[in-house]
Design an enzyme around this catalytic site. Structure first.
Site, PDB file in Angstrom:
ATOM      1  N   GLY A  71      32.234  65.350 -17.917  1.00 41.73           N
ATOM      2  CA  GLY A  71      32.227  64.137 -17.098  1.00 41.73           C
ATOM      3  C   GLY A  71      30.935  64.039 -16.320  1.00 41.73           C
ATOM      4  CG  ASN A 110      33.840  68.652  -2.110  1.00 44.04           C
ATOM      5  OD1 ASN A 110      33.425  67.831  -1.294  1.00 44.04           O
ATOM      6  ND2 ASN A 110      33.036  69.190  -3.028  1.00 44.04           N
ATOM      7  CG  HIS A 111      32.654  64.801  -3.511  1.00 47.17           C
ATOM      8  ND1 HIS A 111      32.077  64.606  -2.261  1.00 47.17           N
ATOM      9  CD2 HIS A 111      31.951  65.803  -4.090  1.00 47.17           C
ATOM     10  CE1 HIS A 111      31.059  65.441  -2.121  1.00 47.17           C
ATOM     11  NE2 HIS A 111      30.966  66.178  -3.213  1.00 47.17           N
ATOM     12  CE1 TYR A 137      32.138  63.964  -9.995  1.00 52.04           C
ATOM     13  CE2 TYR A 137      32.033  64.342  -7.620  1.00 52.04           C
ATOM     14  CZ  TYR A 137      32.135  64.832  -8.908  1.00 52.04           C
ATOM     15  OH  TYR A 137      32.232  66.184  -9.113  1.00 52.04           O
ATOM     16  CB  SER A 166      28.548  73.440  -2.891  1.00 54.13           C
ATOM     17  OG  SER A 166      28.907  72.410  -2.002  1.00 54.13           O
TER      18      SER A 166
END
Ligand code: 15L
Length: 264
Positions: A71, A110-111, A137, A166
């Site tokens: 993706g 986490n987004h 996203y 991250s």
């Protein structure tokens, strides 16, 4: 579950995919790689788009589990996110269901909860905090998590969504002192997600054992994840380079950091 042996890795040529290609075989997996780009040095690799139904059916045939990383890995125009992250993820889940694959481990982010404010008391955010995407996203990651929930409830699949923080070799910003996932811990997390006890859809955060962690790792630990790295080992270096964080730093107000300020 019985230890899966043959695992399909989508997005195998990407950053996390490359790390897992290097580290997962030591856990006993045989990987089949899938990517739009050629995956160098892999004997079992399919170069195709997720929208190529024939290639996807061949990819899921005979595998015990899927690790779905493919993706777009950040913000992009909605039409691109729709095709790659939303439609592509649906196609992957449905092909896996049709082939009788038992478990899918999904690279969420986490987004998916990026517009959640960091707790004022400095505590960690639980996995059952409401979804709060910070970008198209992040929205696509909410979709992927909900798709995983649907396929667990409706089709009895075992699905695990990893809200990855991250992923880098080492933390490169003050935010990453909280959100870092080291390469070694990434492999440990995916191994736990492939083998740990799962009932229906399970959501976990994907970070190392960071002293300044923003996310609760209880559900990841319940799968057997035992992180060994801590971003704190890099804190002096990061702060020397970037300075002490300001109380009103927008990077640190929301979980999603700079993604909350992305252009529409
Ligand atoms: C992500 O989901 C992205 O794929 C990655 O590039 C980083 O931006 C990461 O989140 C992060 O929040 O640091």
């Amino acid at each position: 579950m019985d230890r899966p042996r043959r695992v399909l890795l989508t997005g195998a040529a990407g950053r996390i995919g490359s790390c897992l290609r290097e580290l997962l075989p030591a856990y006993g997996y045989r990987l089949r790689c899938f990517d739009r780009l050629p995956v160098p040095g892999e004997p079992d690799a399919i170069t195709a788009d997720l929208r190529d139904a024939e290639a996807l059916a061949a990819a899921v045939d005979g595998v015990d589990a899927v690790v779905h990383l493919a993706g777009i890995p950040g913000e992009a125009p909605f039409a691109d996110i729709l095709a790659a992250n939303i439609d592509g993820t649906y196609r992957l889940y449905d092909a896996a269901r049709a082939a009788g694959v038992r478990r899918i481990v999904y690279a969420s982010s986490n987004h998916a909860v990026g517009f959640t404010e960091r707790p004022a008391d400095g505590g960690t955010v639980p996995v059952d905090t409401p979804q709060r995407p910070d970008t198209y996203y992040g929205l696509s990651k909410c979709f992927g998590e909900n798709l995983a929930s649907l396929y667990a409830d409706r089709h009895g699949m075992e699905t695990v969504s990893l809200r990855i923080g991250s992923f880098t070799d080492e933390p490169r910003s003050v935010r990453m002192l909280a959100t870092w996932l080291s390469p070694g811990d990434c492999a440990r997390l995916v191994h736990a997600a492939l083998t740990g006890p799962v009932s229906g859809h399970t959501v976990v955060y994907g970070i190392s054992a960071n002293t300044r962690a923003w996310w609760d790792l209880a559900s990841a630990r319940a799968l057997g994840y035992r992180p060994v790295d801590d971003a704190e080992a890099f804190a002096a270096k990061v702060i020397a380079e970037h300075g002490e964080p300001a109380a009103d730093d927008p990077e640190l107000r929301y979980l999603g950091g700079s993604f909350t300020q992305a252009a529409p």
